[in-house]
Design a protein around this motif. Structure first.
Motif, short mmCIF file in Angstrom:
data_model
loop_
_atom_site.label_atom_id
_atom_site.label_comp_id
_atom_site.label_asym_id
_atom_site.label_seq_id
_atom_site.Cartn_x
_atom_site.Cartn_y
_atom_site.Cartn_z
N TYR A 67 6.56 11.68 11.84
CA TYR A 67 5.89 11.82 10.55
C TYR A 67 4.62 10.97 10.53
O TYR A 67 4.58 9.89 11.13
N VAL A 68 3.61 11.45 9.81
CA VAL A 68 2.34 10.73 9.71
C VAL A 68 2.02 10.47 8.25
O VAL A 68 2.30 11.30 7.37
N ASP A 69 1.44 9.32 7.99
CA ASP A 69 1.12 8.88 6.63
C ASP A 69 -0.17 9.54 6.15
O ASP A 69 -1.23 9.39 6.78
N LEU A 70 -0.10 10.24 5.02
CA LEU A 70 -1.27 10.91 4.45
C LEU A 70 -2.20 9.95 3.74
O LEU A 70 -3.42 10.20 3.67
N MET A 71 -1.70 8.85 3.22
CA MET A 71 -2.51 8.00 2.34
C MET A 71 -3.75 7.42 3.01
O MET A 71 -4.83 7.40 2.38
N PRO A 72 -3.70 6.89 4.24
CA PRO A 72 -4.93 6.39 4.85
C PRO A 72 -6.00 7.47 5.00
O PRO A 72 -7.20 7.19 4.90
N VAL A 73 -5.55 8.71 5.24
CA VAL A 73 -6.49 9.83 5.36
C VAL A 73 -7.17 10.08 4.02
O VAL A 73 -8.39 10.28 3.95
N VAL A 95 0.85 -1.19 0.00
CA VAL A 95 0.00 0.00 0.00
C VAL A 95 0.89 1.24 0.00
O VAL A 95 1.82 1.34 0.78
N PRO A 96 0.63 2.21 -0.91
CA PRO A 96 1.45 3.42 -0.94
C PRO A 96 1.41 4.17 0.40
O PRO A 96 0.39 4.17 1.10
N ARG A 97 2.52 4.79 0.72
CA ARG A 97 2.62 5.61 1.93
C ARG A 97 3.27 6.93 1.55
O ARG A 97 4.14 6.97 0.69
N TYR A 98 2.84 7.98 2.23
CA TYR A 98 3.38 9.31 1.95
C TYR A 98 3.42 10.07 3.27
O TYR A 98 2.38 10.42 3.82
N TYR A 99 4.63 10.32 3.74
CA TYR A 99 4.78 10.86 5.09
C TYR A 99 5.05 12.35 5.11
O TYR A 99 5.91 12.86 4.38
N LEU A 100 4.31 13.04 5.99
CA LEU A 100 4.48 14.46 6.24
C LEU A 100 4.70 14.67 7.74
O LEU A 100 4.23 13.86 8.55
N PRO A 101 5.36 15.76 8.14
CA PRO A 101 5.58 16.00 9.57
C PRO A 101 4.26 16.17 10.32
O PRO A 101 3.43 17.01 9.94
N LEU A 102 4.08 15.42 11.36
CA LEU A 102 2.84 15.46 12.13
C LEU A 102 2.56 16.85 12.67
O LEU A 102 1.44 17.37 12.55
N ASP A 103 3.55 17.47 13.28
CA ASP A 103 3.31 18.73 13.97
C ASP A 103 3.01 19.87 13.03
O ASP A 103 2.48 20.90 13.45
N ASP A 104 3.32 19.72 11.73
CA ASP A 104 3.02 20.78 10.77
C ASP A 104 1.52 21.04 10.68
O ASP A 104 1.09 22.18 10.44
N PHE A 105 0.72 19.99 10.85
CA PHE A 105 -0.73 20.18 10.79
C PHE A 105 -1.20 21.05 11.95
O PHE A 105 -2.05 21.93 11.78
N ARG A 106 -0.64 20.83 13.11
CA ARG A 106 -1.00 21.63 14.28
C ARG A 106 -0.51 23.07 14.12
O ARG A 106 -1.18 24.02 14.55
N LYS A 107 0.65 23.23 13.53
CA LYS A 107 1.19 24.58 13.33
C LYS A 107 0.36 25.38 12.33
O LYS A 107 0.20 26.60 12.47
N ARG A 108 -0.14 24.71 11.32
CA ARG A 108 -0.85 25.41 10.26
C ARG A 108 -2.30 25.70 10.59
O ARG A 108 -2.87 26.70 10.10
#
Length: 236
Positions: free
Chosen positions: A180-186, A125-138
């Motif tokens: 980092y958190v995976d965007l793909m399941p979202v 399954v594809p995975r694509y990781y972004l920094p978790l805390d960036d969502f809280r910052k934004r």
């Protein structure tokens, strides 16, 4: 002639197919041209977010569904807006982050934690990781009512398991910037959710990709299970 909603769904479906094709080529291309491989992956992700936002634009005023009442759909819209306007240095993908430090061959932290709602047993399954805390910052900068930002933040912490991920990270001694958190399941969850709502309306998909993905996202959503993978950074 396709309606604007049918066209938006078909265009989104086209980008989903292109992402799958790019993902299949990623490993081979990465071995010979890492910058090109990473750039293509990032741009296909951005394309998916743009087309999801287009679907949102043409359906947001319809009755029966509020994109900001769900953790997954709200995250995709806010992430698209953040990347689209790009007036900050947030949301650099893991692969792009590694590539940026390729010359020094040294990452800022000695260890990183990757969290996903796709179980680790799902290897293909594809995975694509972004920094978790960036969502809280934004989130505080999102053009929403203050109460809506609070509600969305709470949904993320609970439904996307941000709070649980943070708890594990702190317990295991990871710096918050190294998680980092995976965007793909979202994204997958959001597609199932919107497709389920469209099925309650008069919507009928058009185009080959549109029909294929409408059928695909009409099936039972994949099981979600919070899983983790740790990485000790080389040469640190």
């Amino acid at each position: 002639m396709a309606t604007v909603i049918e066209h938006a769904w078909e265009s989104l479906s086209n980008t989903l197919r292109l992402f799958v094709e790019a993902h299949m080529d990623f490993a081979a291309l990465y071995n010979v041209d890492r910058p090109d491989a990473v750039t293509r992956q990032d741009r296909t992700i951005e394309g998916k977010l743009e087309k999801f936002h287009t679907l949102y634009d043409v359906t947001k005023d319809l009755q029966g569904f509020d994109y900001f009442k769900h953790a997954d759909t709200a995250l995709l819209i806010l992430l698209r807006n953040a990347i689209h306007h790009r007036d900050h240095d947030l949301f650099v993908s893991w692969d792009a982050f590694v590539l940026a430090h390729e010359e020094t061959q040294k990452l800022p932290s000695s260890k990183y934690l990757f969290a996903s709602l796709t179980p680790e047993t799902e290897r293909f399954v594809p995975r694509y990781y972004l920094p978790l805390d960036d969502f809280r910052k934004r989130l505080p900068d999102a053009k929403l009512k203050a109460a809506d930002r609070v509600t969305i933040g709470a949904l993320w912490e609970r439904d996307l398991r941000f709070a649980d991920i943070t708890t594990v990270a702190k317990r295991e001694g990871f710096d918050v910037a190294s998680v980092y958190v995976d965007l793909m399941p979202v994204f997958i969850s959001a597609m199932h959710r919107v497709r389920g709502w469209l099925a309650t309306t008069s919507f009928v998909p058009s185009g080959s990709d549109g029909r294929i993905y409408y059928h695909s996202f009409g099936a039972e959503p994949p099981a979600q299970q919070l899983s983790f993978r740790a990485l000790a950074a080389p040469n640190n």
